[in-house]
Each structure stands twice: as C-alpha cells, then as structure tokens.
Design an enzyme around this catalytic site. Structure first.
Site, short mmCIF file in Angstrom:
data_model
loop_
_atom_site.label_atom_id
_atom_site.label_comp_id
_atom_site.label_asym_id
_atom_site.label_seq_id
_atom_site.Cartn_x
_atom_site.Cartn_y
_atom_site.Cartn_z
N LEU A 17 18.45 -25.24 12.25
CA LEU A 17 17.40 -26.27 12.25
C LEU A 17 16.44 -26.06 13.41
O LEU A 17 15.23 -26.26 13.28
CB LEU A 17 18.03 -27.67 12.33
CG LEU A 17 19.10 -28.01 11.30
CD1 LEU A 17 19.54 -29.46 11.42
CD2 LEU A 17 18.60 -27.75 9.89
N ASP A 36 18.33 -23.28 24.65
CA ASP A 36 19.59 -23.06 23.95
C ASP A 36 20.55 -22.34 24.91
O ASP A 36 20.15 -21.91 26.00
CB ASP A 36 19.34 -22.18 22.70
CG ASP A 36 20.39 -22.36 21.60
OD1 ASP A 36 20.03 -22.75 20.49
OD2 ASP A 36 21.59 -22.09 21.86
N ASP A 57 21.81 -25.98 28.62
CA ASP A 57 23.02 -26.64 28.13
C ASP A 57 22.70 -28.13 27.99
O ASP A 57 22.44 -28.82 28.99
CB ASP A 57 24.16 -26.41 29.13
CG ASP A 57 25.44 -27.12 28.72
OD1 ASP A 57 25.42 -27.86 27.70
OD2 ASP A 57 26.45 -26.95 29.43
N SER A 147 23.40 -37.10 11.26
CA SER A 147 23.97 -36.50 10.05
C SER A 147 24.27 -37.66 9.12
O SER A 147 24.52 -38.79 9.59
CB SER A 147 25.29 -35.79 10.38
OG SER A 147 26.03 -35.56 9.19
N TYR A 160 33.36 -36.62 14.77
CA TYR A 160 31.97 -36.21 14.49
C TYR A 160 31.18 -37.39 13.93
O TYR A 160 30.05 -37.65 14.35
CB TYR A 160 32.01 -35.04 13.50
CG TYR A 160 30.66 -34.48 13.09
CD1 TYR A 160 29.91 -33.69 13.96
CD2 TYR A 160 30.15 -34.73 11.81
CE1 TYR A 160 28.68 -33.15 13.55
CE2 TYR A 160 28.92 -34.20 11.42
CZ TYR A 160 28.19 -33.41 12.29
OH TYR A 160 26.97 -32.90 11.90
N LYS A 164 27.85 -39.08 15.57
CA LYS A 164 26.58 -39.15 14.84
C LYS A 164 26.18 -40.60 14.59
O LYS A 164 24.99 -40.94 14.62
CB LYS A 164 26.69 -38.38 13.51
CG LYS A 164 26.85 -36.87 13.70
CD LYS A 164 25.64 -36.25 14.38
CE LYS A 164 25.65 -34.74 14.35
NZ LYS A 164 24.49 -34.14 15.03
N THR A 195 22.55 -23.37 6.94
CA THR A 195 22.14 -22.72 8.19
C THR A 195 23.21 -21.72 8.63
O THR A 195 24.33 -21.73 8.12
CB THR A 195 21.95 -23.75 9.33
OG1 THR A 195 23.25 -24.25 9.70
CG2 THR A 195 21.06 -24.90 8.95
#
Ligand SMILES: NC(=O)c1ccc[n+]([C@@H]2O[C@H](COP(=O)([O-])OP(=O)(O)OC[C@H]3O[C@@H](n4cnc5c(N)ncnc54)[C@H](O)[C@@H]3O)[C@@H](O)[C@H]2O)c1
Length: 254
Positions: A17, A36, A57, A147, A160, A164, A195
C-alpha cells in the site's frame, strides 16, 4: 487540499500500500519521503523516482521525527500517510489445550499496530501544525490505515483486530483535537488487498477471497488504496471518517 507544493511522508512506504501511495503522491506533485525499515527497497524506490528515503521505525519518536525533518527540508509538511505493517500474533482466546492466549503477543501486536500509529499521528500532527495555513485555515491531512478486521475480526485475530479497532476509535477524536489547527484525520480500512505482504500465498489467497467478495470479485489493488489516499488529501470535506475499501466484503467468522 492541493498536493503540489507540499511535502509528504509515507511510513511503510516500501510496502504494498505504501509504495503505491508514494508513486501516486509523487506523480501528483508532492515532495515525498519514503519512510520505512526496508533500506534496500527504500533506497531502490527513492533512486528510481529521484526522491528521499529515510530509515524510519514507526515505533520510535526519534526515527519518525527524522523522516519528518527530511520532508520539512523539502517543502512544508502537509501530508502523512501511515501504511506500516508486519507480522501479527494471533490464536484462539482459549486454545484447544485450554491455555489462554499469551499476553505478550497481544502487547507486541498492539504496540506495533496501534501505539506506533499513534506515534506517527502525534508527531505528524505536531509537525504539520507548524506549516502555514492555506485556504480556510487548512494545514494538512493525516491518513491512517486500519482494516475491516477492526470491525469484524476473524477467529484467531483478536490482537490484530483490537489494534485496528483502536486506530478506528482514534480517528474521530484526533480529527476533533486537531480541528483548531486545520489538520484533517481520515482512516482507510481495507478489506483484502493483494500486496507483497502475502508473499507466495498471494495467488492462493486471490482464489480463496475473490469469489467471496461481492463486487468486484477479486482482492483489492494497492493502486486503489493510493487513489483513495489521494482523494482524501484533495477533498477538504473528508474528516474524522473511516472509509472501508473492501468491495462490500464483510469478514466471516473464519
Ligand atoms: N494487504 C491487505 O490485505 C491489508 C488489509 C487490511 C489492512 N492492511 C494494513 O495495511 C498496512 C500495510 O499493509 P501491506 O499489505 O501494504 O503490507 P506490506 O508488508 O506490504 O508493507 C508494510 C511495510 O511496513 C514496513 N514496516 C515494517 N515494520 C515497520 C516499522 N517498524 N516502521 C516502519 N515501517 C515498517 C515494511 O518494511 C513494509 O514495507 C498494514 O497496517 C496492514 O495491516 C492490509
């Protein structure tokens, strides 16, 4: 908000993304900094586009501030998109052996997928606040990535989903907090986007998810995420909202 004349950071900018967003914002005229931890890909992408890469980071204040400073050296920072991601721990809340899901895995997942998003959000907001206001007092835009698992997490995805869900919950209050500064905050909640994160299993996942998605019958594309990110940036009336990008998919329990 006009993109030309602004600098932008894309955290997780070498991922699926992220890279698509870097390319799109660069093409739209932003001075983009790829932020990144993947130095090899970051340097490669930056050199291809003639832009900057900063090892960043998302969990570290110093590191995110270094990417911000690099962007500010190019043009006023008005755009921050966070697409960082990585492995998340999971498992059933109570395993077949009767053991409770480990506390440590929950903590590290929340640290990476929620606390780090907050870190990028707060540091970006403080930096964008220093940029001169444009028309109607607008200073900039922050785009987070949640998400659809933040709404309907699947079995085994509790840490997760919780993280999110936290990103979803932060969005409106962040937009409210930042409203006097003219900074908008919008979150994109993707469904399944094909991805590199999926590695070799991408084709299998396409076959698995494709038929389950109401329309279009395929996984999403990174370019569709990037297109939405650009629309969010350009449309001044989008604020405090979470936008699902999922072809009407609702995750089943498993
Ligand atoms: N791909 C999907 O189907 C999908 C669906 C819903 C949500 N998302 C979310 O979108 C985001 C990006 O997903 P993706 O598919 O592009 O993943 P990806 O693995 O392709 O990209 C993630 C990027 O984040 C970078 N990264 C890892 N640790 C980092 C750190 N500490 N600081 C900064 N960058 C770091 C990686 O190097 C990588 O470039 C994630 O938050 C993911 O949860 C993805």
């Amino acid at each position: 908000m006009q993109i030309t004349g602004s600098s932008a950071i894309v955290v997780g900018g070498t991922g699926g993304l992220g890279e698509a967003t870097v390319r799109r914002l660069h093409a739209a005229g932003a001075q983009v900094v790829v932020a990144d931890v993947n130095d090899e890909k970051g340097k490669e992408l930056a050199s291809e586009l003639g832009i900057r890469y900063v090892h960043t980071d998302a969990t570290s204040e110093e590191s995110v501030n270094a990417a911000i400073a690099e962007a500010q050296s190019l043009a006023p920072l008005r755009i921050s998109v966070d697409t960082h991601g990585g492995p998340a721990t999971g498992g059933r809340l109570v395993g077949k052996d009767g053991a409770p899901l480990a506390l440590e895995g929950f903590r590290t997942t929340v640290e990476f997928y929620l606390t780090a998003v907050f870190n990028v959000l707060r540091l970006s907001a403080a930096a964008i606040a220093k940029s001169e206001p444009l028309e109607e007092g607008a200073r900039g835009v922050i785009v987070n990535t949640a998400s659809i698992a933040g709404y309907e997490g699947q079995i085994g995805q509790l840490p997760y989903s919780a993280a999110k869900g936290g990103v979803i919950g932060m969005t409106l209050v962040a937009a409210r907090d930042l409203s006097p500064l003219g900074i908008r905050v919008v979150t994109i909640a993707p469904g399944t986007v094909n991805t590199p994160a999926y590695g070799k299993s991408a084709d299998q996942l396409e076959k698995y998810w494709g038929p389950q998605i109401p329309f279009p019958k395929r996984m999403g594309r990174s370019t569709e995420y990037a297109q939405l990110a650009q629309s969010i940036i350009e449309n001044d009336y989008l604020n405090g909202e979470i936008i699902r990008l999922d072809g009407a998919l609702r995750f089943p329990p498993k």
